[in-house]
Write an enzyme that holds these catalytic residues in place. Structure first.
Site, PDB file in Angstrom:
ATOM      1  N   SER A  90      -2.581   6.277 -14.449  1.00 54.93           N
ATOM      2  CA  SER A  90      -2.527   5.331 -15.546  1.00 54.93           C
ATOM      3  C   SER A  90      -2.483   3.922 -14.957  1.00 54.93           C
ATOM      4  O   SER A  90      -2.709   3.732 -13.765  1.00 54.93           O
ATOM      5  CB  SER A  90      -1.313   5.709 -16.357  1.00 54.93           C
ATOM      6  OG  SER A  90      -0.914   4.673 -17.133  1.00 54.93           O
ATOM      7  N   LYS A 125     -11.152  -3.200 -21.786  1.00 51.43           N
ATOM      8  CA  LYS A 125     -10.446  -1.923 -21.769  1.00 51.43           C
ATOM      9  C   LYS A 125     -10.886  -1.146 -23.008  1.00 51.43           C
ATOM     10  O   LYS A 125     -10.466  -1.446 -24.126  1.00 51.43           O
ATOM     11  CB  LYS A 125      -8.935  -2.161 -21.774  1.00 51.43           C
ATOM     12  CG  LYS A 125      -8.142  -0.898 -21.592  1.00 51.43           C
ATOM     13  CD  LYS A 125      -6.680  -1.260 -21.353  1.00 51.43           C
ATOM     14  CE  LYS A 125      -5.809  -0.063 -21.104  1.00 51.43           C
ATOM     15  NZ  LYS A 125      -5.899   0.972 -22.109  1.00 51.43           N
ATOM     16  N   GLU A 182     -14.876   5.922 -19.737  1.00 52.41           N
ATOM     17  CA  GLU A 182     -14.298   6.148 -21.052  1.00 52.41           C
ATOM     18  C   GLU A 182     -15.362   6.656 -22.022  1.00 52.41           C
ATOM     19  O   GLU A 182     -16.434   6.069 -22.132  1.00 52.41           O
ATOM     20  CB  GLU A 182     -13.728   4.806 -21.536  1.00 52.41           C
ATOM     21  CG  GLU A 182     -12.695   4.921 -22.600  1.00 52.41           C
ATOM     22  CD  GLU A 182     -11.280   5.195 -22.066  1.00 52.41           C
ATOM     23  OE1 GLU A 182     -11.109   5.478 -20.851  1.00 52.41           O
ATOM     24  OE2 GLU A 182     -10.355   5.139 -22.885  1.00 52.41           O
ATOM     25  N   CYS A 419      24.228  19.446 -37.893  1.00 47.92           N
ATOM     26  CA  CYS A 419      25.258  20.459 -37.665  1.00 47.92           C
ATOM     27  C   CYS A 419      26.621  20.049 -38.204  1.00 47.92           C
ATOM     28  O   CYS A 419      27.559  20.836 -38.158  1.00 47.92           O
ATOM     29  CB  CYS A 419      25.356  20.798 -36.176  1.00 47.92           C
ATOM     30  SG  CYS A 419      26.108  19.503 -35.194  1.00 47.92           S
ATOM     31  N   CYS A 440      25.698  13.000 -31.610  1.00 46.05           N
ATOM     32  CA  CYS A 440      26.325  14.184 -32.181  1.00 46.05           C
ATOM     33  C   CYS A 440      27.158  14.832 -31.078  1.00 46.05           C
ATOM     34  O   CYS A 440      26.696  14.993 -29.953  1.00 46.05           O
ATOM     35  CB  CYS A 440      25.233  15.136 -32.644  1.00 46.05           C
ATOM     36  SG  CYS A 440      25.798  16.814 -32.882  1.00 46.05           S
TER      37      CYS A 440
HETATM   38  S1  IVH Z   1      -8.915   1.735 -14.759  1.00 45.15           S
HETATM   39  C1  IVH Z   1      -6.396   3.805 -11.609  1.00 45.15           C
HETATM   40  N1  IVH Z   1     -10.656   0.478 -16.280  1.00 45.15           N
HETATM   41  O1  IVH Z   1      -7.270   2.775 -20.024  1.00 45.15           O
HETATM   42  C2  IVH Z   1      -7.054   2.985 -12.646  1.00 45.15           C
HETATM   43  N2  IVH Z   1      -9.204   2.058 -17.324  1.00 45.15           N
HETATM   44  O2  IVH Z   1      -4.368   2.490 -19.797  1.00 45.15           O
HETATM   45  C3  IVH Z   1      -7.249   3.716 -13.924  1.00 45.15           C
HETATM   46  N3  IVH Z   1      -9.590   2.361 -19.724  1.00 45.15           N
HETATM   47  O3  IVH Z   1      -6.634   5.894 -18.505  1.00 45.15           O
HETATM   48  C4  IVH Z   1      -7.806   3.052 -15.079  1.00 45.15           C
HETATM   49  N4  IVH Z   1     -11.240   0.925 -19.903  1.00 45.15           N
HETATM   50  O4  IVH Z   1      -8.596   5.677 -20.157  1.00 45.15           O
HETATM   51  C5  IVH Z   1      -9.657   1.381 -16.241  1.00 45.15           C
HETATM   52  N5  IVH Z   1     -12.239  -0.677 -17.493  1.00 45.15           N
HETATM   53  C6  IVH Z   1     -11.272   0.221 -17.457  1.00 45.15           C
HETATM   54  C7  IVH Z   1     -10.841   0.923 -18.606  1.00 45.15           C
HETATM   55  C8  IVH Z   1      -9.800   1.832 -18.494  1.00 45.15           C
HETATM   56  C9  IVH Z   1     -10.479   1.791 -20.544  1.00 45.15           C
HETATM   57  C10 IVH Z   1      -8.559   3.334 -20.117  1.00 45.15           C
HETATM   58  C11 IVH Z   1      -8.505   4.594 -19.282  1.00 45.15           C
HETATM   59  C12 IVH Z   1      -7.157   4.601 -18.626  1.00 45.15           C
HETATM   60  C13 IVH Z   1      -6.370   3.758 -19.571  1.00 45.15           C
HETATM   61  C14 IVH Z   1      -5.189   3.122 -18.865  1.00 45.15           C
END
Ligand code: IVH
Length: 697
Positions: A90, A125, A182, A419, A440
């Site tokens: 992530s 993104k 993606e 409970c 609880c």
């Molecule tokens: S890089 C190790 N680049 O965002 C680097 N992610 O919040 C991994 N995503 O799981 C991610 N556009 O599903 C990267 N240009 C982009 C992206 C991207 C969308 C998504 C992807 C990732 C998530 C992370």
């Protein structure tokens, strides 16, 4: 000529029905699980028709096992699993200009780059779902979803229906190239799909991302083919050879190979540049035609990416800047109190459904009692709701002018709604302050806590028992079949004597029972760290579970130490001193292991399962498991980088030299630590030696 069903005797009908049952089940398996049907749809339908006709003529054949009864229960409930050769991790988030500037400064500090150029890619993104495409010698051989990052689902057959994803890459290609990107759906296609869903009386998708995910994760590739999906490549996993030394260079190469790369991807030279591009895309966002939930910045130079490496589950070389939250107003209809695994009472707002940023919101978190009082939230109030990305929607404020007459301040319950035990706020002995959370006190009698503990135990990052999700746990608990964690493992044996058998119950078919029992069997051997985490001790998350597993090695040592870890004692000090584990965790461990009920449950569990050592990280490295101290001025590495590197090779970094130290890496100007190492007879090496020893040349 085949007889019409009504001409059959019952025994003839029974025989033909049984034969068809077998045949149809086999076709279902080939179709759904193996993606390799051997008959046409028409032939299959004919078999199914005959099967149903027999049941109409002889209703006694329509038992609970009949294929006609398995409504909703698909023949295969899952995709094959795919282990990612390189994990799909992530990414960290920043929400402001300052946080982005901090990120850039952090990268520079880590690399020891005071000034001098440092470039970043700027990428939108995309708000879809990530997918890894494996090409071998240029041919698409496998596609997998992200899953938990380490293991995803095999969606190859579905991905082959996505027109934009090439089956073959242009140009000549070496062995392996895993392309990551993606899968998404455009706004237009999303609207059209929902219109079709509505027409045929099916449920609507909440947003394009859910629609894309629902379409890709279809057991029937024909359905995926009917859904317009798109793809943007943004990275790679395993690669025999990379076509460039930069992020941008690789993306350009992917584009040449025929893969779609987002056209807004560009390079930035400075933090100002990065901010300017962010603002520009934010303004453009509504006109793109697909959802983006922010932007991603990545260090362009791949050699620097490698030096920066990863911290827990995210790269140090990339960060996401998320768009700010979106807001809407609605009415608070009620407040429901949920009881968690540790007894925490969490208030949840039940709202008049409202669309916030394209998603229908009906529930929002209210955090805790003080938060409700502070914002003076009352049932019937008009409230402002906000959501950002995947975050649970929140109530920002109350529109006081719209408060209905007679609305009373909310009274938080002082007894557990599940409970009836007293619910208290613990007082911190040192500060005398009450904990924000009301809990609880009926830990062992509270069904809500028991259910939540079981859900946690079976969950993906804990014991990972497939087919035993939240719903199933609730079912088994309510039916009295699973009350404690060890009951999970005794279920298959007990089930054999149950009447009715599980497979005869609504919602369960033979296949799903078989799959569930196989999943339970498969987890009779688990790594010790998963088991520690699964126990659900307060404050012991995955990281602490790993630390404890690493420190104690075997479960019995942890258990013995923790059960006698009274405050002030030697055992408590031992736990306290584990790097990263503090007094709060030590206390929680003692409370847990000293409780006789927990002890009995652990004994019962250990009769059923076998613990395996924690999967080693870089255990082949000669420094794995060693305690290393860095001292003096390092020339090739910054301190942060040295520490990260050592951890990557499985070593543990300590700040000072002691009897426990195995190795001292000393640069020029090292002083007292070097002396101490000499006194204790500890090996001292140079920075260059460190590189040589860790196989970095
Ligand atoms: S890089 C190790 N680049 O965002 C680097 N992610 O919040 C991994 N995503 O799981 C991610 N556009 O599903 C990267 N240009 C982009 C992206 C991207 C969308 C998504 C992807 C990732 C998530 C992370």
């Amino acid at each position: 000529m085949t007889k019409s069903p009504s001409e059959h005797s019952l025994s003839e009908a029974r025989a033909e029905h049984a034969r068809l049952h077998k045949e149809i089940s086999a076709h279902d398996r080939r179709y759904y699980q193996e993606d390799a049907p051997t008959v046409s749809d028409a032939e299959y339908d004919a078999l199914r028709f005959r099967y149903e006709e027999l049941e109409k003529a002889f209703p006694e054949l329509a038992t609970a096992q009949s294929l006609t009864k398995k409504v909703g229960a698909k023949p295969s409930e899952k995709f094959a699993k795919v282990k990612h050769a390189v994990p799909m991790l992530s990414i960290g988030n920043v929400f402001s200009d300052e946080e982005l500037e901090d990120f850039v400064a952090r990268v520079r500090r880590f690399l020891g780059l005071r000034d001098g150029s440092l470039r970043f890619t700027f990428e939108p993104k995309i708000d879809g779902l990530s997918c890894s495409l494996r090409y071998e010698k240029g041919h698409l051989v496998q596609a997998a979803t992200r899953g938990d990052g380490y293991e995803g689902e095999d969606v190859t057959a579905n991905v082959r229906t996505v027109g934009e994803i090439p089956q073959r890459l242009d140009g000549d290609h070496s062995n392996v190239l895993e392309v990551r990107g993606e899968v998404y759906m455009t706004h237009k296609d999303f609207a059209a799909l929902n219109a079709r869903q509505k027409e045929s009386g099916k449920t609507l998708f909440a947003n394009p991302r859910n629609a894309a995910a629902g379409s890709l994760r279809q057991l029937d590739p024909k359905i995926t083919a009917s859904r317009p999906l798109h793809f943007f490549a943004y990275g790679w996993g395993e690669a025999s050879m990379l076509p460039s030394e930069t992020q941008m260079g690789v993306l350009e190469a992917l584009r040449r190979y025929g893969l779609p790369v987002n056209p807004l991807t560009t390079l930035c030279d400075s933090a100002e540049d990065m901010l300017a591009h962010y603002q520009a895309i934010e303004a453009q966002r509504a006109t793109l035609g697909y959802d983006i939930d922010g932007v991603v910045y990545k260090v362009n130079d791949i050699a620097l990416q490698e030096r920066l490496g990863f911290v827990s589950r995210a790269p140090r070389w990339a960060v996401a800047r998320k768009f700010p939250a979106e807001r809407a107003t609605t009415i608070l209809r009620g407040i429901e109190i949920q009881v968690g695994r540790t007894g925490a009472l969490t208030p949840v707002a039940r709202l008049e459904p409202v669309t916030v940023g394209g998603v229908v919101v009906q529930n929002a978190t209210l955090h805790n009692e003080d938060e409700i009082a502070r914002k003076d939230i009352r049932i019937g109030d008009t409230v402002v709701v906000q959501r950002a990305g995947d975050v649970i929607p929140q109530i920002v404020e109350v529109v006081k002018e719209k408060r209905p007459h007679g609305a009373k301040p909310y009274e938080f319950p002082h007894i557990c709604p599940r409970c009836g035990s007293a619910a208290l706020r613990e007082i911190d002995e040192k500060t005398g302050e009450a904990d924000v959370v009301r809990r609880c006190t009926g830990s062992l009698v509270c069904p809500a806590q028991a259910i939540e503990r079981l859900k946690h135990f079976a969950s993906r990052n804990a014991m990972d028992i497939e087919g035993l999700g939240d719903k199933q746990i609730e079912f088994f608990f309510d039916e009295g079949m699973i009350k404690t964690a060890s009951d999970i493992f005794t279920l298959p044996a007990r089930e054999a004597h149950m009447s009715p058998r599980l497979a005869e119950r609504e919602g369960y078919g033979e296949t799903s029972v078989r799959n569930l029992f196989a999943a339970i069997e498969a987890r009779r051997r688990v790594p010790i760290n998963r088991f520690i985490y699964a126990l659900g001790v307060r404050h012991v998350g995955e990281t602490n579970a790993r630390r404890l597993a690493r420190h104690f090695g075997d479960f019995e040592s942890l258990r013995e130490t923790a059960s006698v870890a009274e405050p002030g004692g030697e055992a408590r000090a031992r736990i306290d001193s584990i790097d990263g584990v503090g007094p709060v965790v030590a206390e929680a461990l003692h409370d847990f292991f000293a409780e006789p009920h927990n002890e009995r449950e652990i004994d019962a569990l250990l009769k059923e399962i076998t613990l395996e050592p924690m999967p080693a990280v870089a255990s082949t490295s000669p420094v794995a498991g060693k305690t290393v101290v860095f001292t003096g001025a390092l020339e090739r590495l910054t301190r942060d980088e040295a520490k990260a590197q050592a951890e990557r090779f499985g070593a543990h970094v300590a700040a000072s030299v002691s009897k426990k130290t195995d190795l001292v890496v000393a640069g020029p100007g090292a002083g007292s630590k070097l002396k101490k190492a000499a006194e204790l007879g500890i090996e001292v090496i140079s920075e260059d030696d460190w590189f040589a020893r860790t196989g970095q040349g």
